[in-house]
Write an enzyme that holds these catalytic residues in place. Structure first.
Site, PDB file in Angstrom:
ATOM      1  N   ASP A 177      12.316  10.970  24.705  1.00 23.86           N
ATOM      2  CA  ASP A 177      13.758  11.180  24.621  1.00 23.86           C
ATOM      3  C   ASP A 177      14.110  12.130  23.482  1.00 23.86           C
ATOM      4  OD1 ASP A 177      14.251   9.517  26.777  1.00 23.86           O
ATOM      5  OD2 ASP A 177      14.273   7.733  25.536  1.00 23.86           O
ATOM      6  N   LYS A 215       8.371   8.897  30.514  1.00 24.50           N
ATOM      7  CA  LYS A 215       9.789   8.741  30.847  1.00 24.50           C
ATOM      8  C   LYS A 215      10.591   9.858  30.215  1.00 24.50           C
ATOM      9  CE  LYS A 215      12.963   6.446  28.674  1.00 24.50           C
ATOM     10  NZ  LYS A 215      14.271   7.086  28.599  1.00 24.50           N
ATOM     11  N   ASP A 228      14.552   9.006  34.252  1.00 28.41           N
ATOM     12  CA  ASP A 228      15.519   7.947  33.971  1.00 28.41           C
ATOM     13  C   ASP A 228      16.919   8.555  33.877  1.00 28.41           C
ATOM     14  OD1 ASP A 228      16.642   5.517  33.347  1.00 28.41           O
ATOM     15  OD2 ASP A 228      15.943   5.515  31.270  1.00 28.41           O
ATOM     16  N   LYS A 236      19.611   7.499  35.812  1.00 26.43           N
ATOM     17  CA  LYS A 236      20.653   6.509  36.100  1.00 26.43           C
ATOM     18  C   LYS A 236      21.690   7.039  37.098  1.00 26.43           C
ATOM     19  CE  LYS A 236      20.027   4.772  31.415  1.00 26.43           C
ATOM     20  NZ  LYS A 236      19.029   5.758  30.981  1.00 26.43           N
ATOM     21  N   LEU A 237      21.233   7.430  38.260  1.00 22.75           N
ATOM     22  CA  LEU A 237      22.109   8.037  39.263  1.00 22.75           C
ATOM     23  C   LEU A 237      23.163   7.054  39.753  1.00 22.75           C
ATOM     24  CD1 LEU A 237      19.441   9.972  41.359  1.00 22.75           C
ATOM     25  CD2 LEU A 237      20.800  10.800  39.424  1.00 22.75           C
ATOM     26  N   HIS A 238      24.406   7.513  39.793  1.00 25.64           N
ATOM     27  CA  HIS A 238      25.521   6.698  40.264  1.00 25.64           C
ATOM     28  C   HIS A 238      26.668   7.635  40.611  1.00 25.64           C
ATOM     29  CE1 HIS A 238      29.094   4.083  39.925  1.00 25.64           C
ATOM     30  NE2 HIS A 238      28.279   3.143  40.341  1.00 25.64           N
ATOM     31  N   ASP A 239      26.906   7.835  41.907  1.00 30.07           N
ATOM     32  CA  ASP A 239      27.944   8.762  42.375  1.00 30.07           C
ATOM     33  C   ASP A 239      28.133   8.480  43.859  1.00 30.07           C
ATOM     34  OD1 ASP A 239      29.660  11.020  42.725  1.00 30.07           O
ATOM     35  OD2 ASP A 239      28.506  12.177  41.269  1.00 30.07           O
ATOM     36  N   ILE A 240      28.833   9.346  44.549  1.00 34.94           N
ATOM     37  CA  ILE A 240      28.958   9.172  45.991  1.00 34.94           C
ATOM     38  C   ILE A 240      27.579   9.395  46.615  1.00 34.94           C
ATOM     39  CG2 ILE A 240      31.405   9.809  45.998  1.00 34.94           C
ATOM     40  CD1 ILE A 240      30.542  12.562  47.127  1.00 34.94           C
ATOM     41  N   PRO A 241      27.317   8.792  47.789  1.00 30.67           N
ATOM     42  CA  PRO A 241      25.982   8.877  48.379  1.00 30.67           C
ATOM     43  C   PRO A 241      25.429  10.296  48.518  1.00 30.67           C
ATOM     44  CG  PRO A 241      27.230   7.186  49.497  1.00 30.67           C
ATOM     45  CD  PRO A 241      28.192   7.876  48.557  1.00 30.67           C
TER      46      PRO A 241
END
Length: 110
Positions: free
Chosen positions: A14, A36, A62, A64-69
């Site tokens: 990181d 990672k 890493d 952290k995908l989060h959105d519309i499909p």
């Protein structure tokens, strides 16, 4: 041992500094089962860093995908194509989003 990995050790890389990231990868690759790469490195260095790291060991993106499909599917496919061995998807995005990520990441046609 985790299926397909030579070691259960996951090394977190990181840092936004390419030279340091590659130095750490080279120094730990013999012991690491997985490298990672998080949002800091991905934002600073771009997804091409995944391909660079996969020369040393499998890469865990890493992100952290989060959105519309459709957006998550596109990101998952791009990470797959860059050489990511696995990635994170937030389940709170719902079953359609998670299914889109799985299809895209595995190249499945549905």
């Amino acid at each position: 041992m985790t299926a397909g990995l030579r070691s259960p050790l996951c090394v977190a890389l990181d840092t936004p500094e390419r030279d340091r990231l590659l130095e750490l990868a080279a120094a730990t690759a013999a012991s690491a089962g997985l490298l990672k790469v998080g949002l800091t490195a991905m934002a600073a260095l771009g997804p091409g860093v995944v391909a660079e790291l996969s020369d040393h060991a499998p890469v865990f993106a890493d992100c952290k995908l989060h959105d519309i499909p459709a957006q998550v599917a596109g990101a998952a496919a791009a990470l797959r194509d860059s050489g990511a061995w696995c990635l994170t998807v937030h389940a709170s995005g719902g079953p359609d989003m998670v299914a889109a990520a799985v299809r895209a990441a595995t190249g499945a046609r549905v």
